[in-house]
Design a protein around this motif. Structure first.
Motif, PDB file in Angstrom:
ATOM      1  N   THR A  46     -46.461  53.911 -31.278  1.00 54.18           N
ATOM      2  CA  THR A  46     -46.761  53.432 -29.680  1.00 54.18           C
ATOM      3  C   THR A  46     -46.094  52.703 -29.533  1.00 54.18           C
ATOM      4  OG1 THR A  46     -48.649  54.359 -29.891  1.00 54.18           O
ATOM      5  CG2 THR A  46     -48.694  52.752 -29.186  1.00 54.18           C
ATOM      6  N   THR A  47     -46.126  51.557 -30.546  1.00 54.37           N
ATOM      7  CA  THR A  47     -45.481  49.991 -30.355  1.00 54.37           C
ATOM      8  C   THR A  47     -43.850  49.873 -30.137  1.00 54.37           C
ATOM      9  OG1 THR A  47     -46.734  48.576 -31.796  1.00 54.37           O
ATOM     10  CG2 THR A  47     -44.550  47.599 -31.090  1.00 54.37           C
ATOM     11  N   GLY A  48     -43.805  51.247 -30.807  1.00 60.72           N
ATOM     12  CA  GLY A  48     -41.793  51.742 -30.873  1.00 60.72           C
ATOM     13  C   GLY A  48     -42.304  52.566 -29.638  1.00 60.72           C
ATOM     14  N   GLU A  49     -42.404  52.138 -28.881  1.00 53.35           N
ATOM     15  CA  GLU A  49     -42.440  52.983 -27.203  1.00 53.35           C
ATOM     16  C   GLU A  49     -42.165  54.862 -27.429  1.00 53.35           C
ATOM     17  OE1 GLU A  49     -40.867  50.533 -24.905  1.00 53.35           O
ATOM     18  OE2 GLU A  49     -39.802  49.825 -26.044  1.00 53.35           O
ATOM     19  N   SER A 209     -49.313  47.329 -39.031  1.00 57.19           N
ATOM     20  CA  SER A 209     -49.791  46.080 -37.923  1.00 57.19           C
ATOM     21  C   SER A 209     -47.698  45.871 -37.267  1.00 57.19           C
ATOM     22  CB  SER A 209     -49.667  44.317 -39.098  1.00 57.19           C
ATOM     23  OG  SER A 209     -50.740  45.425 -40.059  1.00 57.19           O
ATOM     24  N   GLY A 210     -48.165  45.530 -35.793  1.00 51.35           N
ATOM     25  CA  GLY A 210     -47.568  45.927 -35.215  1.00 51.35           C
ATOM     26  C   GLY A 210     -47.178  44.229 -34.971  1.00 51.35           C
ATOM     27  N   GLY A 211     -47.812  43.608 -34.904  1.00 49.82           N
ATOM     28  CA  GLY A 211     -47.205  41.997 -35.355  1.00 49.82           C
ATOM     29  C   GLY A 211     -46.280  41.307 -36.793  1.00 49.82           C
ATOM     30  N   ALA A 212     -46.506  42.750 -37.717  1.00 51.31           N
ATOM     31  CA  ALA A 212     -45.165  42.949 -38.512  1.00 51.31           C
ATOM     32  C   ALA A 212     -43.708  42.428 -37.858  1.00 51.31           C
ATOM     33  CB  ALA A 212     -45.597  43.506 -39.571  1.00 51.31           C
ATOM     34  N   ASN A 213     -44.006  43.281 -36.976  1.00 51.40           N
ATOM     35  CA  ASN A 213     -42.281  42.790 -36.222  1.00 51.40           C
ATOM     36  C   ASN A 213     -41.778  41.383 -35.769  1.00 51.40           C
ATOM     37  OD1 ASN A 213     -41.897  45.676 -35.534  1.00 51.40           O
ATOM     38  ND2 ASN A 213     -42.995  45.764 -34.846  1.00 51.40           N
ATOM     39  N   LEU A 214     -42.808  40.502 -35.767  1.00 53.66           N
ATOM     40  CA  LEU A 214     -42.175  39.034 -34.978  1.00 53.66           C
ATOM     41  C   LEU A 214     -42.790  38.550 -36.817  1.00 53.66           C
ATOM     42  CD1 LEU A 214     -41.760  36.672 -33.648  1.00 53.66           C
ATOM     43  CD2 LEU A 214     -43.781  36.893 -32.625  1.00 53.66           C
ATOM     44  N   LYS A 246     -52.951  36.744 -29.369  1.00 50.65           N
ATOM     45  CA  LYS A 246     -53.131  36.824 -27.730  1.00 50.65           C
ATOM     46  C   LYS A 246     -51.632  36.819 -26.781  1.00 50.65           C
ATOM     47  CE  LYS A 246     -55.890  32.065 -28.845  1.00 50.65           C
ATOM     48  NZ  LYS A 246     -55.714  30.459 -29.026  1.00 50.65           N
ATOM     49  N   ILE A 247     -50.453  37.021 -28.048  1.00 50.05           N
ATOM     50  CA  ILE A 247     -49.157  37.579 -27.314  1.00 50.05           C
ATOM     51  C   ILE A 247     -49.624  38.577 -26.341  1.00 50.05           C
ATOM     52  CG2 ILE A 247     -47.027  38.167 -28.083  1.00 50.05           C
ATOM     53  CD1 ILE A 247     -46.599  36.548 -30.398  1.00 50.05           C
ATOM     54  N   TYR A 248     -50.544  39.235 -26.607  1.00 54.66           N
ATOM     55  CA  TYR A 248     -50.581  40.594 -26.309  1.00 54.66           C
ATOM     56  C   TYR A 248     -51.049  40.443 -25.252  1.00 54.66           C
ATOM     57  CZ  TYR A 248     -49.373  41.869 -31.471  1.00 54.66           C
ATOM     58  OH  TYR A 248     -49.220  41.580 -32.405  1.00 54.66           O
ATOM     59  N   ARG A 249     -52.181  39.681 -25.048  1.00 55.45           N
ATOM     60  CA  ARG A 249     -52.583  39.685 -23.820  1.00 55.45           C
ATOM     61  C   ARG A 249     -52.242  38.759 -22.364  1.00 55.45           C
ATOM     62  NH1 ARG A 249     -56.288  38.857 -28.472  1.00 55.45           N
ATOM     63  NH2 ARG A 249     -56.095  36.539 -28.618  1.00 55.45           N
ATOM     64  N   VAL A 250     -51.297  38.074 -22.371  1.00 53.40           N
ATOM     65  CA  VAL A 250     -50.354  37.332 -21.658  1.00 53.40           C
ATOM     66  C   VAL A 250     -50.152  38.353 -20.377  1.00 53.40           C
ATOM     67  CG1 VAL A 250     -48.996  35.872 -21.064  1.00 53.40           C
ATOM     68  CG2 VAL A 250     -50.072  36.180 -23.062  1.00 53.40           C
ATOM     69  N   ALA A 251     -49.366  38.970 -20.683  1.00 50.85           N
ATOM     70  CA  ALA A 251     -48.659  40.349 -19.546  1.00 50.85           C
ATOM     71  C   ALA A 251     -49.954  41.244 -19.044  1.00 50.85           C
ATOM     72  CB  ALA A 251     -47.421  40.974 -20.083  1.00 50.85           C
ATOM     73  N   GLU A 252     -49.551  41.262 -17.632  1.00 49.50           N
ATOM     74  CA  GLU A 252     -50.761  42.099 -17.000  1.00 49.50           C
ATOM     75  C   GLU A 252     -50.091  43.239 -16.774  1.00 49.50           C
ATOM     76  OE1 GLU A 252     -52.567  41.029 -15.396  1.00 49.50           O
ATOM     77  OE2 GLU A 252     -53.154  38.799 -16.496  1.00 49.50           O
ATOM     78  N   ASN A 253     -50.926  43.871 -16.072  1.00 50.93           N
ATOM     79  CA  ASN A 253     -50.685  45.596 -16.485  1.00 50.93           C
ATOM     80  C   ASN A 253     -50.921  46.000 -17.695  1.00 50.93           C
ATOM     81  OD1 ASN A 253     -51.547  44.721 -13.575  1.00 50.93           O
ATOM     82  ND2 ASN A 253     -48.635  44.443 -13.411  1.00 50.93           N
ATOM     83  N   ARG A 256     -49.051  46.521 -22.418  1.00 52.98           N
ATOM     84  CA  ARG A 256     -49.003  44.426 -23.089  1.00 52.98           C
ATOM     85  C   ARG A 256     -48.660  44.119 -24.212  1.00 52.98           C
ATOM     86  NH1 ARG A 256     -55.040  42.335 -21.045  1.00 52.98           N
ATOM     87  NH2 ARG A 256     -55.240  43.662 -21.936  1.00 52.98           N
ATOM     88  N   VAL A 257     -49.404  45.312 -25.362  1.00 53.62           N
ATOM     89  CA  VAL A 257     -48.727  45.010 -26.413  1.00 53.62           C
ATOM     90  C   VAL A 257     -47.546  44.864 -26.877  1.00 53.62           C
ATOM     91  CG1 VAL A 257     -48.832  45.646 -29.002  1.00 53.62           C
ATOM     92  CG2 VAL A 257     -51.131  45.539 -27.132  1.00 53.62           C
ATOM     93  N   PHE A 258     -46.638  46.050 -26.196  1.00 53.93           N
ATOM     94  CA  PHE A 258     -45.021  45.583 -26.672  1.00 53.93           C
ATOM     95  C   PHE A 258     -44.266  44.623 -25.910  1.00 53.93           C
ATOM     96  CE2 PHE A 258     -45.181  49.929 -25.026  1.00 53.93           C
ATOM     97  CZ  PHE A 258     -45.087  50.351 -23.896  1.00 53.93           C
TER      98      PHE A 258
END
Length: 302
Positions: A46-49, A209-214, A246-253, A256-258
């Motif tokens: 999912t994180t990889g779209e 864990s998607g955050g492990a990319n960062l 919190k990064i995942y909750r910033v973008a609207e619509n 948002r996670v990826f």
């Protein structure tokens, strides 16, 4: 026997435009995560779209990533699609590369329940040569795994584990109990990263864990702290994981996670922020807020 444990990030797919893989960023990001101690990588999740990518680009990603990894860590590949034939064709392509296992969700758009989905999984297993990990992603597939499906998976040769992104800790714990009682090596991996530490203490085997990319070392250390029952360390690391979230909750619509994660990775100069249509990068104000969170995380220093 594939050892499925630890931190296995669902890797973002770096792009230079809508249908072109960013090979330089792919290598940089993989090396960064491997240096951070990850235990494996999951391509085309999912994180990889994955559902938004062409099948040709998916094949290019498998080819390029496995060459860069060169056997250093296990490689999982998502083969889910709305079409059974496309699922099998992607699997057959992936089998030509050093891939260790496939990851399979319910086919999305048309929900499939109970016996229908079990029959579908049987057909996939009969057609592929690599083991399969079942992926519980009810937010996107509209169908949630139940314990009967877990029992089926434990009895079915070819299924070697499960990723649970439902966020339902009771289901996760009961699934771990069933796996333990079966006597079968059947790892269960947690999807939502804020539940990683708790899931390990409930019997889980690790996190996708998607955050492990960062920030790969953050999640590796949480895994190690939870396995060692170091509660004080877990509390400290949880604060950092919650801040990253919190990064995942910033973008609207949608997406948002990826979208948030790619924006943060762009700020760290690890890839562009380009996402596949229908999604776009966060707007300038959202990007500024994401950059502020990354600065607060200071992921270079842990």
């Amino acid at each position: 026997m594939l050892k499925l444990q630890g931190i296995i990030p669902p890797m973002i797919t770096p792009l230079t435009d809508q249908d072109r893989l960013d090979l330089a960023s792919l290598e940089s990001l993989l090396e960064y995560m491997i240096d951070g101690g990850i235990h494996g990588v999951f391509l085309l999740g999912t994180t990889g779209e994955a559902p938004s990518l062409t099948h040709e680009l998916r094949k290019q990603l498998i080819d390029a990533a496995t060459k860069i990894i060169a056997g250093r860590i296990p490689v999982l590949v998502g083969i889910s699609d709305t079409s059974f034939t496309e699922t099998i064709q992607l699997a057959k392509t992936a089998e030509k590369y050093p891939v260790d296992a496939f990851v399979l969700t319910h086919p999305y758009y048309f929900p499939s329940y109970g016996p229908q989905f079990r029959q579908y999984v049987d057909h996939v297993l009969d057609a592929v040569s690599l083991p399969v990990i079942l992926y519980n992603m009810p937010e996107n597939t509209k169908v949630k795994f139940d314990l009967d499906l877990v029992r089926y998976a434990l009895d079915r040769d070819g299924i070697i584990g499960m990723k649970d992104s439902s966020g339902d800790l009771d289901f996760f714990w009961r699934s771990c109990e069933l796996a333990a009682a079966s006597g079968k090596e059947f790892p269960i991996l947690m999807g939502p990263e804020h539940l990683l530490g708790t899931s390990i203490r409930l019997g889980g085997s690790g996190g996708v864990s998607g955050g492990a990319n960062l920030w790969p070392s953050l999640f590796v250390r949480m895994f190690e702290a939870a396995k060692g029952n170091d509660l004080a360390k877990m509390r400290d690391l949880q604060k950092k994981i919650d801040l990253l979230g919190k990064i995942y909750r910033v973008a609207e619509n949608g997406g948002r996670v990826f979208r948030g994660l790619k924006c943060a990775l762009k700020y760290r100069a690890l890839c562009s922020g380009i996402t596949a249509q229908p999604f776009t990068e966060p707007d300038p104000a959202e990007q500024k807020r994401i950059f502020q969170i990354v600065d607060e995380l200071n992921p270079v220093k842990l």
